[in-house]
Structures are given as structure tokens and as C-alpha cells.
Motif scaffolding. Structure first.
Motif, PDB file in Angstrom:
ATOM      1  N   GLY A   1       0.808  -1.169  -0.014  1.00 35.95           N
ATOM      2  CA  GLY A   1      -0.051   0.101   0.044  1.00 35.95           C
ATOM      3  C   GLY A   1       0.834   1.349   0.037  1.00 35.95           C
ATOM      4  O   GLY A   1       0.188   2.466   0.554  1.00 35.95           O
ATOM      5  N   ILE A   2       2.209   1.305  -0.387  1.00 36.72           N
ATOM      6  CA  ILE A   2       2.714   2.518  -0.704  1.00 36.72           C
ATOM      7  C   ILE A   2       2.286   3.307  -1.693  1.00 36.72           C
ATOM      8  O   ILE A   2       1.954   2.876  -2.761  1.00 36.72           O
ATOM      9  CB  ILE A   2       4.247   2.195  -0.770  1.00 36.72           C
ATOM     10  N   ALA A   3       2.126   4.451  -1.084  1.00 34.71           N
ATOM     11  CA  ALA A   3       1.454   5.583  -2.146  1.00 34.71           C
ATOM     12  C   ALA A   3       2.000   7.001  -2.162  1.00 34.71           C
ATOM     13  O   ALA A   3       2.846   7.387  -0.985  1.00 34.71           O
ATOM     14  CB  ALA A   3      -0.020   5.562  -1.953  1.00 34.71           C
ATOM     15  N   GLU A   4       1.873   7.738  -2.906  1.00 32.38           N
ATOM     16  CA  GLU A   4       2.117   9.199  -2.966  1.00 32.38           C
ATOM     17  C   GLU A   4       1.794   9.875  -1.820  1.00 32.38           C
ATOM     18  O   GLU A   4       0.515   9.709  -1.210  1.00 32.38           O
ATOM     19  CB  GLU A   4       1.794   9.717  -4.415  1.00 32.38           C
ATOM     20  N   GLY A   5       2.835  10.773  -1.179  1.00 34.50           N
ATOM     21  CA  GLY A   5       2.140  11.561  -0.104  1.00 34.50           C
ATOM     22  C   GLY A   5       2.589  11.243   1.224  1.00 34.50           C
ATOM     23  O   GLY A   5       2.525  11.636   2.272  1.00 34.50           O
ATOM     24  N   GLN A   6       2.794   9.555   1.145  1.00 33.04           N
ATOM     25  CA  GLN A   6       3.394   9.009   2.485  1.00 33.04           C
ATOM     26  C   GLN A   6       4.536   9.700   3.095  1.00 33.04           C
ATOM     27  O   GLN A   6       5.512  10.106   2.157  1.00 33.04           O
ATOM     28  CB  GLN A   6       3.354   7.257   2.336  1.00 33.04           C
ATOM     29  N   VAL A   7       4.911   9.471   4.202  1.00 32.35           N
ATOM     30  CA  VAL A   7       6.372  10.274   4.905  1.00 32.35           C
ATOM     31  C   VAL A   7       7.075   9.134   4.924  1.00 32.35           C
ATOM     32  O   VAL A   7       6.918   7.897   5.343  1.00 32.35           O
ATOM     33  CB  VAL A   7       5.838  10.712   6.160  1.00 32.35           C
ATOM     34  N   LEU A   8       8.483   9.448   4.964  1.00 36.10           N
ATOM     35  CA  LEU A   8       9.776   8.616   5.281  1.00 36.10           C
ATOM     36  C   LEU A   8      10.116   9.206   6.579  1.00 36.10           C
ATOM     37  O   LEU A   8      10.509  10.235   6.601  1.00 36.10           O
ATOM     38  CB  LEU A   8      10.829   8.894   4.067  1.00 36.10           C
ATOM     39  N   LEU A   9      10.120   8.243   7.802  1.00 36.22           N
ATOM     40  CA  LEU A   9      10.692   8.307   8.939  1.00 36.22           C
ATOM     41  C   LEU A   9      12.180   7.622   9.006  1.00 36.22           C
ATOM     42  O   LEU A   9      12.209   6.521   8.763  1.00 36.22           O
ATOM     43  CB  LEU A   9      10.009   7.967   9.730  1.00 36.22           C
ATOM     44  N   GLY A  10      13.176   8.435   9.304  1.00 37.34           N
ATOM     45  CA  GLY A  10      14.573   7.861   9.113  1.00 37.34           C
ATOM     46  C   GLY A  10      14.875   7.486  10.863  1.00 37.34           C
ATOM     47  O   GLY A  10      14.614   8.334  11.730  1.00 37.34           O
ATOM     48  N   LEU A  11      15.400   6.381  11.146  1.00 41.60           N
ATOM     49  CA  LEU A  11      15.728   5.978  12.520  1.00 41.60           C
ATOM     50  C   LEU A  11      17.435   5.902  12.671  1.00 41.60           C
ATOM     51  O   LEU A  11      17.788   5.423  11.721  1.00 41.60           O
ATOM     52  CB  LEU A  11      15.230   4.506  12.885  1.00 41.60           C
ATOM     53  N   ALA A  12      17.862   6.454  13.467  1.00 41.85           N
ATOM     54  CA  ALA A  12      19.564   6.956  13.594  1.00 41.85           C
ATOM     55  C   ALA A  12      20.134   5.569  13.502  1.00 41.85           C
ATOM     56  O   ALA A  12      19.624   4.616  14.209  1.00 41.85           O
ATOM     57  CB  ALA A  12      19.639   7.813  14.714  1.00 41.85           C
ATOM     58  N   SER A  13      21.333   5.732  13.111  1.00 44.61           N
ATOM     59  CA  SER A  13      22.072   4.422  13.184  1.00 44.61           C
ATOM     60  C   SER A  13      23.116   4.702  14.309  1.00 44.61           C
ATOM     61  O   SER A  13      23.250   5.638  15.015  1.00 44.61           O
ATOM     62  CB  SER A  13      23.030   4.341  11.729  1.00 44.61           C
ATOM     63  N   ASP A  14      23.974   3.788  14.824  1.00 47.80           N
ATOM     64  CA  ASP A  14      24.702   3.591  15.886  1.00 47.80           C
ATOM     65  C   ASP A  14      26.232   3.793  15.313  1.00 47.80           C
ATOM     66  O   ASP A  14      27.242   3.571  15.988  1.00 47.80           O
ATOM     67  CB  ASP A  14      24.632   2.578  16.705  1.00 47.80           C
ATOM     68  N   GLY A  15      26.470   4.036  13.761  1.00 40.38           N
ATOM     69  CA  GLY A  15      27.726   4.182  13.414  1.00 40.38           C
ATOM     70  C   GLY A  15      27.552   3.676  11.777  1.00 40.38           C
ATOM     71  O   GLY A  15      26.717   3.744  11.316  1.00 40.38           O
TER      72      GLY A  15
END
Length: 349
Positions: free
Chosen positions: A175-189
Motif C-alpha cells: 500500500g505504498i502511495a504518493e504523499g506518505q512520509v519517510l521516517l529515518g531511524l538513527a544508526s549507531d555508526g
């Protein structure tokens, strides 16, 4: 003519079965600490048994993943700091499983070395057990291969294999569609990718693994061996809350190559590089390697270890949930119409 020597043993050929048995006994407590619902057998059999019904699944779909740690092992071997590479091994597998929407269930490892050193091997496998325990994943078996003539003294290699499951119809991406948001989770290195380049840059810098880390209060080798972050428990919680449409584990290929893997035909994504700050380890690698921004973003995670594609109306509920689970979350961009590529704006380097 020389008479053949009689009575030669396997140990004289370089393989010590007794050492292997001693290793199994030593790691049994670590493996037992990873037990979870569904496990039907302990270490020592010819295979590991797992009961999906006992694990709570009604109509499961299985997902499998396998991976290694790559040339990060070279730093672990050279420094003797092998305690974290088992966590790396688990993370590289289970972080991939959760991207499919699956809960990791069990894990098996393959450890190969020229000559089995009991303490070294036990520390590695205890690290594997720690990674499994943190991911809710049972260590149900593995293989220790002593292979004289194949590996120089002290060297070893690792491979991992994990199986997860989700209920039928819950597979991701969906169900990926235009307008959805990308959330990035921080890495540890740096995690566990790009270490052939990392090692080359360190060589060019003139520093050694035991030298002071230029960006932290430890040695350079210890800083670079920081284990890969395990995203399983926090991401599964977000998936169960609803609104998560896809996930990308940012490994080899960086954001540039991994984000398109979750996008259906006709869609692309935008990423604003001004939404997070490049961590010091990557700043040091860029400065000492003369890397441009494009090379950074297609080689390393650049500070973002996992990206979630989320419904816009779910962001306000998912972000606090992730933060409460210990994640650092950045709103990176959006899904847009396009040809599958990542369009960057802003500046990271």
C-alpha cells in the motif's frame, strides 16, 4: 620407499573434536537465555525444532534471511575485540526480516576458523546470543567448522541465517502511495557495510586501531567496531500500531540503493539532507577519504540505519512510540510520483 605412518588422529591433522565439544558446553547457557515460545529443542541435535503454533501464529508466512559481517571482521581479528561482531551478524539478518513485516523467530550461525580457540569462539557466540535475546529471536543451533589450511592462525569467518514469520496478508511493503512520509531511524555508526573502504581510509590516515579515536573517547578500532543497531522490537511495535507501509534497512548501497527497493513502479521519493546531522564517524571518513556526498550516500548509512514509509496521518502517533522505544527519529521526506529514484535536497557533507 617410506612406510606410511600409522595411527594418525584427526587432532594431529589440525581438528580438535574435544575443543568443539567444550565450546558447545560453554555456550549452552547463552543459547538457553534466548529461549522463546515455539522452541522445541536445545543445542546438540542434528537440527533445531520450532513450533509455529506454540509461537502464536494461526496462518503464518515464513521469511528467511542470511548474511555475514564482511570485512569488519578484519578489525575485530586484528584488535582481538570480537565481542560485538556476533551482534552485527544477528542484526544484519533480523533487521532485514522485519522489513518484510516478519517477527524473527530463530537464528543459526556458521563459525569457521583455522584453529578453534575456545575463548575467542565463545565470546563471538555469546555476542550472537546477546543479539538474539535483544531481538526476541532464539538461537537454536549452528555449526563450528575447524578448517586447518583454509584460514590463517587467528582468522575466522561468520555467517548467519534467520527465519521469521508474519500472519498471511501482513507482508510488507504494502500500500505504498504518493504523499506518505519517510521516517529515518538513527544508526549507531557504520554498522556492517563499507568496511573495505573504511579500512582503506584508515590506512591512508596513518592511524592504527589502537590509536585514540579522533571523534570519541575510545580507540579508533573500538569506535569502528560499535555493533549494528537492532531495530526489531521498536519497529515491530510500530507495525502493530498501524500505518507502516514499508521499511528499508540501510546497508550496502546506502539510502540511494536501498530506498528504491520498497517502492512500487511509478513512485519515487524525496530526501531532505538538512533534516539530520552527519555523525562524526562519517564526517571523519569523508574528510580523510575525500569522499563526495554522492559516494557517501551510496556506500554508507550516513547516520540513518532504517527508513520507515508511513501514512501521513499516522506520523504523530508512530514517532512518539518509536522515541519511547529508544529510537532517534527524523522526518526525511516523502513518497512522490517518479521512476523509483531518490531525489536529494539540502546538504549533508
Amino acid at each position: 620407499m617410506t612406510e606410511p605412518k600409522n595411527g594418525i588422529t584427526y587432532a594431529e591433522a589440525g581438528v580438535d573434536i574435544d575443543a568443539g565439544n567444550a565450546l558447545v558446553e560453554r555456550i549452552k547457557p547463552a543459547a538457553k537465555s534466548t529461549q522463546r515460545s515455539g522452541v522445541m529443542s536445545g543445542l546438540g541435535g542434528f537440527g533445531g525444532l520450532f513450533d509455529l503454533k506454540a509461537a502464536g501464529f494461526a496462518d503464518p508466512v515464513l521469511v528467511a534471511a542470511t548474511d555475514g559481517v564482511g570485512t569488519k571482521l578484519r578489525i575485530a581479528i586484528d584488535t582481538g575485540n570480537v565481542d560485538g561482531v556476533g551482534i552485527d551478524l544477528v542484526a544484519m539478518c533480523v533487521n532485514d526480516l522485519v522489513c518484510q513485516g516478519a517477527e524473527p523467530l530463530f537464528f543459526l550461525d556458521y563459525f569457521a576458523t583455522g584453529k578453534l580457540e575456545l575463548d575467542q569462539a565463545a565470546r563471538i557466540i555469546e555476542g550472537i546470543a546477546a543479539g538474539c535475546k535483544a531481538s526476541g529471536c532464539a538461537l537454536i543451533g549452528g555449526e563450528t567448522a575447524e578448517m586447518p589450511g583454509m584460514y590463517p592462525a587467528g582468522d575466522f569467518d561468520l555467517a548467519g541465517f534467520s527465519v521469521g514469520a508474519m500472519e498471511r496478508g501482513q507482508e510488507l511493503p504494502a500500500g505504498i502511495a504518493e504523499g506518505q512520509v519517510l521516517l529515518g531511524l538513527a544508526s549507531d555508526g557504520v554498522h556492517s557495510n563499507g568496511f573495505s573502504l573504511v579500512r582503506k581510509i584508515v590506512e591512508l590516515s596513518g592511524l592504527g586501531w589502537d590509536d585514540a579515536c579522533p571523534w570519541g573517547d575510545t580507540t579508533l578500532g573500538a569506535a569502528l567496531l560499535t555493533p549494528t543497531r537492532l531495530y526489531v522490537t521498536s519497529v515491530l511495535e510500530a507495525i502493530r500500531a498501524g500505518g507502516v507501509r514499508g521499511l528499508a534497512h540501510i546497508t550496502g548501497g546506502g539510502l540511494t540503493e536501498n530506498l528504491p527497493r520498497v517502492l512500487p513502479e511509478g513512485l519515487a521519493c524525496t530526501v531532505n539532507l538538512d533534516t539530520w546531522t552527519l555523525p562524526p564517524v562519517f564526517r571523519w571518513l569523508v574528510d580523510n577519504g575525500g569522499m563526495d556526498q554522492g559516494e557517501l550516500l551510496k556506500t554508507f548509512n550516513a547516520g540513518i540505519g532504517m527508513v520507515m514509509v508511513v501514512d501521513a496521518d499516522a506520523v504523530d502517533s508512530i514517532v512518539p512510540l518509536l522515541e519511547a522505544a529508544g529510537e532517534t527519529v527524523f522526518t526525511l521526506g516523502h513518497v512522490v510520483a517518479g521512476d523509483g529514484a531518490v531525489a536529494y535536497s539540502g546538504t549533508l557533507v
